[in-house]
Design a protein around this motif. Structure first.
Motif, PDB file in Angstrom:
ATOM      1  N   GLU A  85       0.831  -1.487  -0.010  1.00  0.00           N
ATOM      2  CA  GLU A  85       0.144  -0.348  -0.051  1.00  0.00           C
ATOM      3  C   GLU A  85       1.172   1.060   0.248  1.00  0.00           C
ATOM      4  O   GLU A  85       0.530   2.075  -0.569  1.00  0.00           O
ATOM      5  CB  GLU A  85      -1.183  -0.132   1.210  1.00  0.00           C
ATOM      6  CG  GLU A  85      -0.107   0.379   2.407  1.00  0.00           C
ATOM      7  CD  GLU A  85      -1.834   0.747   3.755  1.00  0.00           C
ATOM      8  OE1 GLU A  85      -2.915   1.011   3.155  1.00  0.00           O
ATOM      9  OE2 GLU A  85      -1.208   0.321   4.766  1.00  0.00           O
ATOM     10  N   CYS A  87       2.658   1.404  -1.746  1.00  0.00           N
ATOM     11  CA  CYS A  87       3.351   1.867  -3.221  1.00  0.00           C
ATOM     12  C   CYS A  87       2.092   2.673  -3.997  1.00  0.00           C
ATOM     13  O   CYS A  87       0.886   2.771  -4.222  1.00  0.00           O
ATOM     14  CB  CYS A  87       4.135   0.553  -4.009  1.00  0.00           C
ATOM     15  SG  CYS A  87       4.683   1.381  -6.140  1.00  0.00           S
ATOM     16  N   VAL A  88       2.418   4.120  -4.778  1.00  0.00           N
ATOM     17  CA  VAL A  88       0.917   4.301  -5.494  1.00  0.00           C
ATOM     18  C   VAL A  88       1.264   4.615  -6.918  1.00  0.00           C
ATOM     19  O   VAL A  88       1.918   4.796  -8.050  1.00  0.00           O
ATOM     20  CB  VAL A  88       1.284   5.793  -5.450  1.00  0.00           C
ATOM     21  CG1 VAL A  88      -0.441   6.884  -5.888  1.00  0.00           C
ATOM     22  CG2 VAL A  88       0.862   7.046  -3.418  1.00  0.00           C
ATOM     23  N   GLU A  90      -0.474   4.549 -10.889  1.00  0.00           N
ATOM     24  CA  GLU A  90      -1.120   5.351 -12.192  1.00  0.00           C
ATOM     25  C   GLU A  90      -2.331   4.137 -12.354  1.00  0.00           C
ATOM     26  O   GLU A  90      -1.874   2.862 -12.890  1.00  0.00           O
ATOM     27  CB  GLU A  90      -0.867   5.759 -12.533  1.00  0.00           C
ATOM     28  CG  GLU A  90      -1.759   7.266 -12.890  1.00  0.00           C
ATOM     29  CD  GLU A  90      -2.105   7.562 -14.307  1.00  0.00           C
ATOM     30  OE1 GLU A  90      -3.013   8.120 -15.040  1.00  0.00           O
ATOM     31  OE2 GLU A  90      -1.227   7.079 -15.064  1.00  0.00           O
ATOM     32  N   SER A  98       4.451   7.098  -7.296  1.00  0.00           N
ATOM     33  CA  SER A  98       5.293   7.195  -5.499  1.00  0.00           C
ATOM     34  C   SER A  98       5.583   6.018  -4.864  1.00  0.00           C
ATOM     35  O   SER A  98       4.757   5.336  -4.870  1.00  0.00           O
ATOM     36  CB  SER A  98       4.338   8.319  -4.606  1.00  0.00           C
ATOM     37  OG  SER A  98       4.276   9.546  -5.348  1.00  0.00           O
ATOM     38  N   ASN A 138       9.108  10.003  -5.707  1.00  0.00           N
ATOM     39  CA  ASN A 138       8.393  10.182  -6.942  1.00  0.00           C
ATOM     40  C   ASN A 138       8.884  10.722  -8.012  1.00  0.00           C
ATOM     41  O   ASN A 138       9.663  11.141  -8.351  1.00  0.00           O
ATOM     42  CB  ASN A 138       7.464  12.843  -6.413  1.00  0.00           C
ATOM     43  CG  ASN A 138       6.979  12.160  -4.864  1.00  0.00           C
ATOM     44  OD1 ASN A 138       6.028  11.402  -4.683  1.00  0.00           O
ATOM     45  ND2 ASN A 138       8.116  13.074  -4.408  1.00  0.00           N
ATOM     46  N   LEU A 211      -2.646  11.129  -0.878  1.00  0.00           N
ATOM     47  CA  LEU A 211      -1.858  10.887  -1.548  1.00  0.00           C
ATOM     48  C   LEU A 211      -1.496  10.744  -2.860  1.00  0.00           C
ATOM     49  O   LEU A 211      -0.469  11.455  -3.717  1.00  0.00           O
ATOM     50  CB  LEU A 211      -1.011   9.242  -1.230  1.00  0.00           C
ATOM     51  CG  LEU A 211      -1.493   9.581   0.302  1.00  0.00           C
ATOM     52  CD1 LEU A 211      -1.095   7.999   0.124  1.00  0.00           C
ATOM     53  CD2 LEU A 211      -0.601   9.843   1.377  1.00  0.00           C
ATOM     54  N   VAL A 212      -2.946  10.330  -3.518  1.00  0.00           N
ATOM     55  CA  VAL A 212      -3.240  11.243  -5.765  1.00  0.00           C
ATOM     56  C   VAL A 212      -3.728  12.030  -5.774  1.00  0.00           C
ATOM     57  O   VAL A 212      -3.280  12.781  -6.819  1.00  0.00           O
ATOM     58  CB  VAL A 212      -3.507   9.676  -6.033  1.00  0.00           C
ATOM     59  CG1 VAL A 212      -2.376   9.077  -6.043  1.00  0.00           C
ATOM     60  CG2 VAL A 212      -4.479   9.373  -4.983  1.00  0.00           C
TER      61      VAL A 212
END
Lengths: 302, 302
Positions: A85, A87-88, A90, A98, A138, A211-212
């Motif tokens: 979790e 790790c973001v 797209e 991120s 980022n 966060l996004v």
């Protein structure tokens, strides 16, 4: 802190009180150390005090920048990291945007987050030992880099993480050149001297969205326009290997990026060990460990 | 031109041929007039020839800028204008983003579009009388100004309007200051020397979408990255009352704008009377009159 103690603590920086939006003078100092502590000289400290940020033309070498890129590449491909979790990713491109908590996940980023070039400056600005409140890498791609709306980090850290005072500093180490056109950091210089309380209440698990993108914690357009008239905007250009350190209460943002040139950086937040986080000031429960760390071990210790 | 003649004409700038994407050298001149024609001097003409654009620090007075703002305000409130297809209104805010054909709709903008300060320069660059191919006023608000992806105007005007050659020039007159941070025009200097054919075919009534967003007519990321490596990016800052004139085949774009500072301009496209439009080169039917005018009357005539 017990529930009763939390209930009775004085909140110098109230926010998200459902409707009460105001601008207050900052109660706390900006620079806590002195020039004799080094490595920053008096002029640099004065500049930071006045503007709320400082730029370092060259903090790490080209080799180190290359190493950061390799490490980000490695993390982005690691199935375990991608499933985490922290790790973001797209949704449409499946690209990593991120990775949080990199000072725990990655030996390379752990090293730079504890490096004297970084920690000594943070220590001097905050006038005490410092610990890592949050870290991340980022990646803002070319062509479709997303914008980030104006906000003060401290407002969120106070409301959602329980950080008592704005005695924290962020460092953004550039892994790519920052031009005015590829979505660089923008700061309203001097805005760190005023605290803007925000509207509304914190939705549950707000961090999953914030966060996004952003919702709670975004000042009104009217206040931002007044701030713009009062402070203007500095666009922080600079080469890869350089860095910006900025106060936790700076009003900052970044535009999107339609150019082919991407933008990435290592981002570490240092908080004073005399300012460790408590219960959130305006949220039902604190954000997870990777957003607001409860490990207060001083950084940069051998 | 008859259907047969159209079928047999030679297309020097093919595009949207379903899959064939390539970069070709420009066949036509950039500057058609000479310094003796005035008002632009040789150095300015040489700069335009090399970079594909020129900047004018001060083209109109503060009073004229104020008049433009009042006129845009008036048009934005006029129910008849708002109901017209030449007016682009943003769905969520109901704010006017662009008004096309302003040299016909508005006496104020008709005057500046025919003013010698504007027309004489266009005439000199194109080496002939010029007419107005398109005109509009754009309003890009603060906080939520949208980006515009890289493109060559000529590619669209050729494909969809039937403009034979890139013998056209746009002038953008600034009604607000342009900073690097409020989504100014970005140009890849020198890119006008190469023509990029685009992928795919033109969807029917493409203009309805492409006035607000883009699809057909957008070069590939790979070509844009090569162009960036070859030409770099110039960010066109400048004060209200200034202007930029740029070649119809410049690769240009603009980033979004999250700052409180809006951006608006008057935009007029002049085409040479020796380059009047024919049948579209890559579309089933031509765009409407307000996008590609068929009135070839020279501008600036008494």
């Amino acid at each position: 802190m017990t529930a009763t103690a939390t209930q009775h603590r004085i909140d110098t920086y109230p926010t998200r009180n459902n409707g009460e939006v105001k601008v207050m003078p900052r109660e706390d100092a900006v620079v806590w150390g002195s020039a004799s502590d080094g490595p920053l000289d008096q002029a640099t400290l004065d500049g930071y005090d006045a503007k709320g940020y400082l730029s370092i033309d060259r903090l790490v070498s080209d080799d180190e920048v290359a190493e950061f890129h390799r490490e980000l590449e490695r993390l982005s491909k690691d199935p375990e990291v991608r499933a985490d979790e922290r790790c973001v990713i797209e949704a449409s491109s499946q690209e990593v945007r991120s990775v949080f908590d990199v000072h725990r996940i990655s030996p390379v980023f752990k090293r730079i987050a504890n490096d004297p070039r970084v920690v000594d400056r943070a220590r001097q600005l905050l006038g005490s030992d410092v610990y890592i409140h949050q870290s991340r890498v980022n990646f803002k791609p070319g062509f479709e880099g997303k914008e980030f709306m104006w906000h003060s980090d401290f407002e969120t850290w106070h409301a959602e993480d329980g950080m008592p005072a704005p005695r924290a500093v962020s460092i953004s180490i550039s892994m790519t050149d920052n031009y005015s056109y590829n979505g660089p950091l923008m700061i309203m210089p001097g805005s760190h001297r005023e605290y803007v309380s925000c509207d509304g209440a914190t939705p549950e698990d707000n961090y999953l969205k914030s966060l996004v993108m952003q919702g709670a914690g975004t000042p009104s357009k009217q206040i931002l326009t007044e701030f713009y008239d009062r402070y203007g905007i500095d666009v922080l250009e600079g080469q890869a290997g350089g860095a910006v350190m900025f106060d936790s209460n700076c009003m900052h943002a970044s535009n999107g990026n339609v150019t082919p040139f991407p933008r990435s950086n290592v981002f570490i937040v240092f908080n004073s060990v005399e300012n460790t986080i408590e219960e959130p000031y305006a949220a039902a429960k604190p954000r997870p460990e990777f957003a607001g760390s409860t490990d207060f071990t001083p950084a940069g210790q051998p």
